[in-house]
Design a protein around this motif. Sequence first.
Motif, mmCIF file in Angstrom:
data_model
loop_
_atom_site.group_PDB
_atom_site.id
_atom_site.type_symbol
_atom_site.label_atom_id
_atom_site.label_comp_id
_atom_site.label_asym_id
_atom_site.label_seq_id
_atom_site.Cartn_x
_atom_site.Cartn_y
_atom_site.Cartn_z
ATOM 1 N N TYR A 1 -15.639 -32.758 14.187
ATOM 2 C CA TYR A 1 -16.595 -31.888 13.234
ATOM 3 C C TYR A 1 -17.867 -32.116 13.265
ATOM 4 O O TYR A 1 -18.617 -32.644 12.409
ATOM 5 N N TRP B 1 -15.354 -26.519 6.936
ATOM 6 C CA TRP B 1 -14.536 -26.620 8.399
ATOM 7 C C TRP B 1 -13.005 -27.315 8.127
ATOM 8 O O TRP B 1 -12.033 -26.794 8.439
ATOM 9 N N ALA C 1 -18.408 -27.989 13.732
ATOM 10 C CA ALA C 1 -18.491 -27.492 12.579
ATOM 11 C C ALA C 1 -19.776 -26.970 12.437
ATOM 12 O O ALA C 1 -20.911 -27.246 11.565
#
Length: 316
Positions: free
Chosen positions: A116, A124, A206
């Motif tokens: 991420y 996310w 992300a």
Amino acid sequence: MKNIRIVYMGTPDFAVYPLKLLVENGYNVVGVVTMPDKKAGRGQKLFQSPVKIYAKEHEIPILQPEKLKDEAFLHELKNLNPQLGIVVAFRMLPEEVWALPEMGTFNLHASLLPDYRGAAPINWALMNGDKQTGVTTFLLDKQMDTGDILLKKEIDINPEDNAGSLHDKLMWAGGQLVLDSIQLLVNGNVKPLPQTGITDTLMRPAPKIFKEDCKIDWSKPMICIHNKVRGLSPYPAAWTDFDGAYGEQISMKIFSTEMEPCSHELAPGAVVCDGKKVLKIACSDGFIHLLEVQLAGKKRMDTKALLNGVRIFDKN
């Protein structure tokens, strides 16, 4: 250790708590760098960042550059003579800024890097249905979120968590991780871990979330829709459009849902409503019950209050 000269860079609420811990623990924060004040709302009122508000209350010098390579800003930053830079929820820094402190600059990121990387790791992680996430501190380099890792802290994601509650969990854990990272750097016994050497984590992006990313696709599986709502609640909020009882188009934000797994013959997106307290939407493998919603121009409310207040859907 606490006498080292720290420049702190951050803007939103997430960045206030680590700064508060630094101040309350007696660290020498010689300056704060935050976003310029911005106009917002109908009256175009000038708003200050949460970090600026906290810094003003504690009489910490504040820098608000429009451009981070501006010569006047760099001159002011050098005059602060920082020994360590700390970044929490700010902007990508040019080398002229992150390389200035003699001990370098580290960043607090709301994921277990290298997973991420990007602007919206909290959202996310929830939208992807993860059961665990965390916070990471890492030394800044020329790329975004790729620097050598100092420390990590894992955090469980509970079924009832949404972006708001997980934000707070990570903020609290992140504040302590910032203090631990300073101690590590000052003691000189740190061995930063290169992210290029980490192979046991599935790296997922992300990216920043835009309005169209928040629109619900009712043809998706029930769990995907439920997790999307969690991951976007309370902000920026998942949303959908419906045909109302009078043929009008209704736009609605959705903040909380429950899942009802079952088989049915309805088309995805079909609305089932009893006119009193039940408002559920058909998806590919069941129904999504809408528990907390907001119509355009109205207040956020639970579904029962909405249905008792206005007729927007036919009973069926």
